[in-house]
Motif scaffolding. Structure first.
Motif, PDB file in Angstrom:
ATOM      1  N   VAL A 158       1.863  -0.602   2.028  1.00 48.18           N
ATOM      2  CA  VAL A 158       1.179  -1.896   2.132  1.00 48.18           C
ATOM      3  C   VAL A 158       1.397  -2.509   3.511  1.00 48.18           C
ATOM      4  O   VAL A 158       0.431  -2.923   4.186  1.00 48.18           O
ATOM      5  CB  VAL A 158       1.672  -2.862   1.025  1.00 48.18           C
ATOM      6  CG1 VAL A 158       1.223  -4.298   1.328  1.00 48.18           C
ATOM      7  CG2 VAL A 158       1.143  -2.433  -0.331  1.00 48.18           C
ATOM      8  N   CYS A 186       5.385   2.421  -1.902  1.00 43.64           N
ATOM      9  CA  CYS A 186       4.219   1.532  -1.938  1.00 43.64           C
ATOM     10  C   CYS A 186       4.417   0.355  -0.986  1.00 43.64           C
ATOM     11  O   CYS A 186       3.463  -0.095  -0.330  1.00 43.64           O
ATOM     12  CB  CYS A 186       3.989   1.015  -3.364  1.00 43.64           C
ATOM     13  SG  CYS A 186       3.267   2.232  -4.495  1.00 43.64           S
ATOM     14  N   LEU A 197      -0.291  -0.325   6.291  1.00 43.60           N
ATOM     15  CA  LEU A 197      -1.756  -0.439   6.304  1.00 43.60           C
ATOM     16  C   LEU A 197      -2.191  -1.761   6.930  1.00 43.60           C
ATOM     17  O   LEU A 197      -3.166  -1.807   7.686  1.00 43.60           O
ATOM     18  CB  LEU A 197      -2.303  -0.313   4.884  1.00 43.60           C
ATOM     19  CG  LEU A 197      -2.276   1.093   4.279  1.00 43.60           C
ATOM     20  CD1 LEU A 197      -2.570   1.043   2.784  1.00 43.60           C
ATOM     21  CD2 LEU A 197      -3.268   2.010   4.992  1.00 43.60           C
ATOM     22  N   PHE A 198      -1.465  -2.844   6.618  1.00 45.88           N
ATOM     23  CA  PHE A 198      -1.824  -4.141   7.179  1.00 45.88           C
ATOM     24  C   PHE A 198      -1.538  -4.193   8.680  1.00 45.88           C
ATOM     25  O   PHE A 198      -2.417  -4.523   9.483  1.00 45.88           O
ATOM     26  CB  PHE A 198      -1.072  -5.265   6.473  1.00 45.88           C
ATOM     27  CG  PHE A 198      -1.250  -6.594   7.140  1.00 45.88           C
ATOM     28  CD1 PHE A 198      -2.438  -7.293   7.011  1.00 45.88           C
ATOM     29  CD2 PHE A 198      -0.246  -7.127   7.941  1.00 45.88           C
ATOM     30  CE1 PHE A 198      -2.621  -8.514   7.667  1.00 45.88           C
ATOM     31  CE2 PHE A 198      -0.422  -8.349   8.592  1.00 45.88           C
ATOM     32  CZ  PHE A 198      -1.614  -9.040   8.447  1.00 45.88           C
ATOM     33  N   LYS A 227      -6.586  -6.917  -0.713  1.00 38.81           N
ATOM     34  CA  LYS A 227      -7.094  -5.548  -0.868  1.00 38.81           C
ATOM     35  C   LYS A 227      -5.979  -4.522  -1.075  1.00 38.81           C
ATOM     36  O   LYS A 227      -6.248  -3.368  -1.409  1.00 38.81           O
ATOM     37  CB  LYS A 227      -7.951  -5.161   0.327  1.00 38.81           C
ATOM     38  CG  LYS A 227      -7.219  -5.066   1.653  1.00 38.81           C
ATOM     39  CD  LYS A 227      -8.231  -4.771   2.764  1.00 38.81           C
ATOM     40  CE  LYS A 227      -7.576  -4.710   4.127  1.00 38.81           C
ATOM     41  NZ  LYS A 227      -8.554  -4.488   5.204  1.00 38.81           N
ATOM     42  N   TYR A 228      -4.720  -4.938  -0.911  1.00 41.25           N
ATOM     43  CA  TYR A 228      -3.593  -4.032  -1.145  1.00 41.25           C
ATOM     44  C   TYR A 228      -2.978  -4.207  -2.532  1.00 41.25           C
ATOM     45  O   TYR A 228      -1.938  -3.622  -2.836  1.00 41.25           O
ATOM     46  CB  TYR A 228      -2.517  -4.265  -0.081  1.00 41.25           C
ATOM     47  CG  TYR A 228      -3.030  -4.185   1.332  1.00 41.25           C
ATOM     48  CD1 TYR A 228      -3.598  -3.001   1.819  1.00 41.25           C
ATOM     49  CD2 TYR A 228      -2.979  -5.279   2.180  1.00 41.25           C
ATOM     50  CE1 TYR A 228      -4.102  -2.930   3.113  1.00 41.25           C
ATOM     51  CE2 TYR A 228      -3.475  -5.218   3.478  1.00 41.25           C
ATOM     52  CZ  TYR A 228      -4.035  -4.042   3.933  1.00 41.25           C
ATOM     53  OH  TYR A 228      -4.532  -3.967   5.207  1.00 41.25           O
ATOM     54  N   PHE A 231       4.363  -7.828  -0.003  1.00 39.96           N
ATOM     55  CA  PHE A 231       3.047  -8.452  -0.087  1.00 39.96           C
ATOM     56  C   PHE A 231       3.108  -9.917   0.346  1.00 39.96           C
ATOM     57  O   PHE A 231       2.211 -10.408   1.042  1.00 39.96           O
ATOM     58  CB  PHE A 231       2.497  -8.345  -1.507  1.00 39.96           C
ATOM     59  CG  PHE A 231       1.275  -9.173  -1.764  1.00 39.96           C
ATOM     60  CD1 PHE A 231       0.041  -8.793  -1.286  1.00 39.96           C
ATOM     61  CD2 PHE A 231       1.367 -10.365  -2.483  1.00 39.96           C
ATOM     62  CE1 PHE A 231      -1.093  -9.569  -1.510  1.00 39.96           C
ATOM     63  CE2 PHE A 231       0.248 -11.145  -2.714  1.00 39.96           C
ATOM     64  CZ  PHE A 231      -0.984 -10.750  -2.224  1.00 39.96           C
ATOM     65  N   CYS A 256       7.873  -4.334  -3.386  1.00 43.94           N
ATOM     66  CA  CYS A 256       6.506  -4.357  -2.851  1.00 43.94           C
ATOM     67  C   CYS A 256       5.900  -5.746  -2.978  1.00 43.94           C
ATOM     68  O   CYS A 256       5.111  -6.171  -2.130  1.00 43.94           O
ATOM     69  CB  CYS A 256       5.647  -3.325  -3.578  1.00 43.94           C
ATOM     70  SG  CYS A 256       4.048  -3.000  -2.810  1.00 43.94           S
TER      71      CYS A 256
END
Length: 569
Positions: free
Chosen positions: A104, A100, A107-108, A228-229, A209, A205
Motif C-alpha cells: 500500500v 500488504c 504503491l502510493f 483505491k488501496y 493506510f 496495514c
C-alpha cells in the motif's frame, strides 16, 4: 483428551431496551424484528441513528489521521525526503499484514516519487521485526529514512543502531508497546499510552493506510487516492484477525465492495478459486494463505512483488508454496501430537513442544492446529541458528502476552499481543521456560476459559426464519472478531433423512423440522457424524445453528449450518 465444546450464551438485553429499539426500527413489529434489535444491542447499538450508521458503513466516518500521535512528524519527514530527493526504504513484516502494508505505502509513494525501495526481512536469517541487516542495507545504499510497517514497536536497539548511522526511522505498528518507546523520529501506534486516536484496533496495514490518508490530506489529493488501496487493507485486516468493529468494519466493508465491483488483476488472480461475491472468509482462507506461504516457505519479497503488480506470474509460485506449506504443517502437527502423547502431557495446563527439525515458517499454524485438539495456550519451538524460536497461540480470553511477561527472564526477546506471540530463547533455558510458562498458565487461566465455547446469540425458532429476516441479517456483515456471524438455538426440532456426507463421511446432511409449524430446512453438520445416532433417534433436539443461503441448479434456498446438537431428554 480433547476438551468438550461448551455452549455459552451472550447476555440477553433488557426486554424494555429490545422493545424500544424494535419500535424505533420497524413500523410493524414481527417476531424476528426483536431478534434483530437484540443482536444490535449485543453490539452496543442502542438507537436508530447508531443502527443506520452500523448498517451503512461509510468512509465519511473514518477518523482524521492527524489525531494519531506523531502523524504530523511522520508526514513532515516524508515530504522532506521527497523535496530533498532522498531515497526512502519501506520496511515491513513478512506476514499478510506486513506485506500488504508495504504494498500500500509503496504503491502510493512510488506513484508520486520514484526513489522508493522495499525491504522485507528473511524469516530465517533475520527473524521478526527490524533487523540490523535491514539497517545495513539502508546504510550501504545511502538511504536516510526507513518507514517500518507492522513491526518496530520494540526495536529499541535497532532504532539506536540506525540513529548511529544517521538514519531516521518512522515506526508504524499495532502491536502492544513496552513501557518505553523506541527513540524513533515518529512512532505511529494507537496503543501507545499517550495516543488519543479514537480507534485502537487497526492492523499494521490499517495504520499504514492512515499514513497514506494523512499524506493525501497534506498534499491536497482527493480522498479517493487513498481509497483505491482498500482492497489490500481489507485483506490485511481480515488476515490479521483484528476486531471487525469501528474503522476496521468500514475499511473491510469498502474493501470488499472494491474487490467485488472493480477488482484489480492482483485480486482476480489471488481470489480466482473463491466463490462470488467475495466475503471475509475468502480473504482469510483463499487469499491470505497464498500470500503468507511466500514468507513461510521461502521469502516474502515474492508476495510483495506480486501485490504491487510487478510480477503477476508469481501467483503460480505462491500457490505451489502454499501447497508445500499445507503438507509441511500437517506433518509437523502429527509429530507434535505424538510427542504430547509420548511425554504424557495430555492434561498439561499448556502445550510447549520443541523439535530442532521443524520448519520455522509453519510453527504458528501448528500451534493453532494443536489448540484444536488440546484447547490450551500453545507454544511451538524450533531451532533457529544458535537459539530456539517459537510461535505461540492462545485460547479465547487468555492474555498470552501478559503470561509471557512473567517468563521474560528466560527469554532473549518476545513480542505480540493477547492472542498470538513470537519469542526466542537460549537452548539451555528451554526446560526452565517450559516449566515456568506452564506454572503461570495453571495459576492464571480461569477454569471457565479451559474449554472451547460455542457462543449463542439468542433463541430463534425455525418458524421465525424468513428470507426478509436473512437479508436483514446479512447487513450485519462483514462478520469477524467482535462481530461474529450469529449462532441461534431452537428447541423441539426433529431430524429426518439423516445421512453421512463428505470424502471421509465425517459430516451429516439432514432435514430439520419444527413440528409446531411444519417448517422444514435442509441442514448440514460439519464433523457431526459421531452424533448421527442421537440426531436420527426421533427425539426432540435442541440445535445451535447459523443461517446460510445455498444455490443449486438455478434455485436458491435457506439452509442451516448445525454447530451443535443436544438431546432434550
Amino acid at each position: 483428551m480433547p476438551s468438550k465444546l461448551v455452549w455459552d450464551f451472550l447476555p440477553a438485553p433488557p426486554k424494555e431496551a429490545v422493545e424500544a429499539l424494535t419500535r424505533s426500527l420497524f413500523k410493524e413489529v414481527l417476531p424476528w424484528h426483536r431478534t434483530i434489535a437484540s443482536l444490535l444491542l449485543q453490539r452496543g447499538i442502542t438507537s436508530f441513528e447508531e443502527a443506520r450508521a452500523f448498517f451503512n458503513p461509510s468512509l465519511a466516518d473514518l477518523h482524521d489521521p492527524f489525531l494519531m500521535k506523531d502523524m504530523d512528524k511522520a508526514v513532515e519527514r516524508i515530504l522532506l525526503a521527497i523535496s530533498s530527493e532522498q531515497p526512502i526504504l519501506i520496511y515491513g513484516d513478512y506476514d499478510v499484514d506486513g506485506t500488504c502494508s508495504v504494498a500500500v505505502l509503496y504503491l502510493f509513494l512510488s506513484a508520486i516519487y520514484p526513489n522508493v525501495f522495499t525491504y522485507v526481512p528473511d524469516r530465517y536469517r533475520e527473524g521478526y521485526g527490524v533487523s540490523s541487516q535491514g539497517i545495513d542495507f539502508a546504510d550501504d545504499n545511502q538511504i536516510p529514512l526507513i518507514i517500518t510497517l507492522d513491526c518496530g514497536i520494540k526495536s529499541h536497539e535497532r532504532v539506536a543502531y540506525a540513529r548511529e548511522r544517521r538514519i531516521d526511522m518512522i515506526i508504524t505498528d499495532h502491536h502492544t508497546p513496552s513501557e518505553t518507546l523506541p527513540e524513533a523520529l515518529a512512532v505511529l501506534n494507537p496503543k501507545r499510552a499517550d495516543c488519543s486516536y479514537p480507534y485502537k484496533e487497526l492492523c499494521g496495514c490499517g495504520i499504514g493506510f492512515k499514513l497514506v490518508q494523512a499524506l493525501c490530506k497534506t498534499l491536497d489529493f482527493s480522498p479517493e487516492t487513498a481509497y483505491k488501496y482498500l482492497d489490500l487493507v481489507a485483506l490485511a485486516t481480515c488476515a490479521d484477525i483484528v476486531p471487525l468493529t469501528g474503522e476496521n468494519r468500514i475499511l473491510v466493508h469498502t474493501g470488499l465492495q472494491l474487490i467485488n465491483q472493480q477488482p484489480t488483476e492482483v485480486m482476480q488472480l489471488l481470489l480466482a478459486s473463491a466463490k462470488r461475491p467475495v466475503e471475509v472468509r475468502d480473504l482469510v482462507f483463499v487469499a491470505a494463505p497464498r500470500i503468507n506461504a511466500a514468507g513461510r516457505m521461502e521469502h516474502a519479497e515474492k508476495a510483495v512483488h506480486f501485490l504491487i503488480g510487478c510480477d503477476l506470474d508469481k501467483v503460480t509460485e505462491l500457490e505451489y508454496l502454499n501447497t508445500q506449506r499445507k503438507t509441511t504443517d500437517e506433518q509437523i502437527t502429527e509429530q507434535a501430537l505424538c510427542m504430547i502423547l509420548s511425554q504424557g502431557e495430555e492434561e498439561a495446563p499448556a502445550t510447549v513442544v520443541f523439535s530442532q527439525d521443524w520448519h520455522k515458517g509453519v510453527i504458528g499454524i501448528v500451534a493453532s492446529r494443536l489448540i484444536e485438539t488440546y484447547y490450551r495456550p500453545t507454544i511451538v519451538f524450533t531451532q533457529s541458528g544458535d537459539v530456539l524460536a517459537a510461535s505461540a497461540r492462545s485460547v479465547k480470553g487468555f492474555n498470552l502476552y501478559e503470561a509471557l511477561c512473567e517468563c521474560k527472564d528466560e527469554l532473549i526477546q518476545f513480542g505480540g499481543h493477547t492472542a498470538a506471540a513470537g519469542m526466542t530463547l537460549r537452548p539451555e533455558n528451554y526446560e526452565r521456560f517450559k516449566q515456568k510458562f506452564q506454572e503461570v498458565v495453571e495459576r492464571t487461566l480461569p477454569q471457565e476459559l479451559r474449554s472451547p465455547k460455542l457462543i449463542l446469540s439468542g433463541k430463534l425458532p425455525l418458524s421465525d426464519i424468513t428470507y426478509t429476516f436473512y437479508r436483514c441479517l446479512q447487513r450485519f456483515a462483514p462478520f469477524g472478531p467482535k462481530n461474529m456471524t450469529p449462532v441461534f438455538y431452537a428447541h423441539g426440532v426433529l431430524a429426518k433423512e439423516v445421512r453421512r456426507v463428505g470424502k471421509d463421511l465425517s459430516h451429516l446432511r439432514m432435514i430439520l423440522t419444527d413440528p409446531k409449524s411444519n417448517h422444514d430446512f435442509v441442514a448440514v453438520g460439519f464433523g457431526l457424524a459421531p452424533q448421527k445416532e442421537l440426531i436420527e433417534s426421533g427425539q426432540p433436539l435442541t440445535i445451535a445453528y447459523q443461517l446460510t443461503e445455498n444455490s443449486w441448479q438455478g434455485r436458491t434456498s435457506l439452509e442451516l449450518i448445525i454447530k451443535g446438537v443436544k438431546s432434550e431428554k
